[in-house]
Design an enzyme around this catalytic site. Structure first.
Site, mmCIF file in Angstrom:
data_model
loop_
_atom_site.group_PDB
_atom_site.id
_atom_site.type_symbol
_atom_site.label_atom_id
_atom_site.label_comp_id
_atom_site.label_asym_id
_atom_site.label_seq_id
_atom_site.Cartn_x
_atom_site.Cartn_y
_atom_site.Cartn_z
ATOM 1 N N HIS A 87 7.489 -4.354 8.426
ATOM 2 C CA HIS A 87 6.975 -4.235 9.806
ATOM 3 C C HIS A 87 6.576 -5.600 10.354
ATOM 4 C CE1 HIS A 87 3.654 -4.155 7.020
ATOM 5 N NE2 HIS A 87 2.954 -4.720 7.977
ATOM 6 N N HIS A 134 0.838 -1.211 0.000
ATOM 7 C CA HIS A 134 0.000 0.000 0.000
ATOM 8 C C HIS A 134 0.872 1.259 0.000
ATOM 9 C CE1 HIS A 134 -4.120 -1.339 0.229
ATOM 10 N NE2 HIS A 134 -3.921 -2.085 1.302
HETATM 11 ZN ZN LIG Z 1 1.361 -5.941 7.813
#
Ligand SMILES: [Zn+2]
Ligand SMILES: [Zn+2]
Length: 360
Positions: free
Chosen positions: A60, A43
C-alpha cells in the site's frame, strides 16, 4: 500483471498472474515502479489484522507511472509520475471538508480488483491499492502527481511510512519549535516522527528503542538523545533529559503491546500531548490508571499522519529536495517482486528501516 498474494497467514506470498479490468471513467491505471514493504503489510501476514480480507495482494506504499486515465479523469495524465494514497476521500463529507480527508469513510473501490486470467473471479488488494504488483487500477483520488526528477523508491515511502511519521509530528501534534519530544520505536514510522519533530524545530528529541542499531540510525534522523529501554528505565531517563517534568510530546510508534504506550503517557509532561501512531494488533488492551491523565494531558491517535495527500506529498518532496527530509537512508535494501518474502524476513529481524520492491 504479476502480483504477490498472501493466501494464508504466516505463509510465504505467492507470485501470480492477473488481468486488470478495463479502466473506468474515474479510474487511473498505474504501472508500479517501487513499493515499500511496510509494517502494516507484516501485520497482515502475521494475522494481527483479521479485518483485512485474505487472500489478498498486499502492498500500500507505492509510486509509479500513469499508463491510462479514464474519460472523466482530470488533474492527472498519462505519463505522469505518481504516489499512491492508500486512503480514499470523497471530498464532500464533514471530515473531508474540515481538512482531514484520510478520516473520510469512503470504502475502497471494489470495481478495480484484478481478475484471475480468463475468469470473473477477483482478487482483493490491500487498502484498495495492492502495490506488490506490477500494475494497479485505482480511483483518481488515490493518485497524486509528482515531479519527474523524484526517485521512485523514495517517492513510494512518502505514500505511507514517511507521511504517517512526519505527519504525526507536524500535522497531528503540531509540534512547536523549541519543545521537547520523545519517540518510542525507531522503525520506518518512528524515524519519520523523529525527523518530523526535527523539521518542527524540537529540542531535545529523545529516541527510545530496544535495539542499539536502531538508536544509532535515529541519530542520523535528528534524535539528540537515545534511550535503550531494555537497559534503563525509559520514563525516568526521559524525565531527566527533559529537565524533570517530562516531554511536551511523546509518540508511540511501535504498536505491538500496551507497555510503551503507557510509558509514552507517563513521560509526557502536564498539558503535554501523547500521540498514538503505531497500529496495534486488533484487540490489544491498554490498562490505564485514570489518574494518569488528570494533569490535563491529551492522548490522541494519528491516522496516516493527518495527511492531506494532495498538499502534503508535494510538501514532503520539497523538504527532501531542500535536504531537510532524509529519505535516501530510509531505503535500506531493494528487492525484485520475487524477493518479497526475503524482505519480510529482514523486517521481522529488525534489520531495515525500509525495504523497497523495485519493478522494471
Ligand atoms: Zn504502511
Ligand atoms: Zn469524505
Amino acid at each position: 500483471m504479476k502480483a504477490a498474494v498472501l493466501y494464508e497467514i504466516n505463509t510465504p506470498l505467492k507470485i501470480e498472474e492477473f488481468d486488470l479490468p478495463d479502466t473506468g471513467p474515474n479510474q487511473v491505471r498505474v504501472r508500479i515502479i517501487a513499493s515499500g514493504v511496510c509494517h502494516s503489510d507484516w501485520h497482515v501476514v502475521k494475522g494481527d489484522w483479521p479485518h483485512i480480507p485474505i487472500p489478498s495482494i498486499l502492498g500500500h506504499e507505492g509510486a509509479g507511472i500513469v499508463e491510462e486515465v479514464g474519460s472523466q479523469v482530470s488533474g492527472v495524465r498519462e505519463g505522469d509520475h505518481v504516489i499512491l494514497s492508500w486512503k480514499r476521500s470523497c471530498g464532500y463529507c464533514e471530515m473531508c471538508q474540515k481538512g482531514f480527508p484520510t478520516l473520510c469513510e469512503l470504502p475502497p473501490d471494489t470495481s478495480t480488483l484484478p481478475r484471475f486470467p480468463g475468469e470473473q473471479r477477483t482478487m482483493e488488494k490491500m487498502a484498495g491499492l495492492g502495490t506488490f504488483g506490477t500494475h494497479a487500477l485505482v480511483p483518481q483520488d488515490a493518485v497524486v502527481s509528482i515531479d519527474k526528477d523524484m526517485p521512485f523508491a523514495q517517492a513510494a515511502l512518502i505514500g505511507c511510512g514517511v507521511m504517517t511519521g512526519v505527519g504525526a509530528a507536524i500535522n497531528t501534534a503540531q509540534v512547536q519549535q523549541g519543545s521537547s519530544v520523545a519517540v518510542f520505536g525507531c522503525g520506518g514510522v518512528g524515524l519519520n516522527c523523529i525527523q518530523g519533530a526535527a523539521i518542527a524545530g524540537a529540542e531535545p528529541i529523545i529516541a527510545v528503542d530496544v535495539r542499539d542499531n536502531k538508536l544509532e540510525m535515529a541519530k542520523r534522523f535528528g534524535a539528540t538523545d537515545t534511550v535503550n529501554a531494555s537497559k534503563e528505565d525509559a520514563v525516568a531517563r526521559i524525565q531527566e533529559l527533559s529537565g524533570g517534568p517530562g516531554v511536551h510530546y511523546a509518540f508511540e510508534a511501535i504498536g505491538v503491546t500496551g507497555e510503551p504506550f503507557l510509558q509514552a503517557i507517563q513521560c509526557t509532561r502536564r498539558r503535554g500531548i501523547t500521540v498514538f501512531v503505531g497500529h496495534a494488533p486488533e484487540g490489544t488492551p491498554v490498562a490505564l490508571d485514570a489518574r494518569m491523565l488528570m494533569h490535563e494531558k491529551t492522548v490522541i491517535g494519528s491516522y496516516y499522519g493527518s495527511a492531506r495527500p494532495h498538499v502534503d506529498f508535494s510538501r514532503l518532496i520539497r523538504l527532501y529536495k531542500a535536504g531537510k527530509l532524509n529519505l535516501d537512508e530510509l531505503v535500506t535494501r531493494t528487492y525484485p517482486l520475487e524477493g518479497v518474502n526475503e524482505a519480510f524476513e529482514a523486517l521481522g529481524r529488525g534489520e531495515v528501516a525500509r525495504s523497497v520492491l523495485m519493478f522494471d
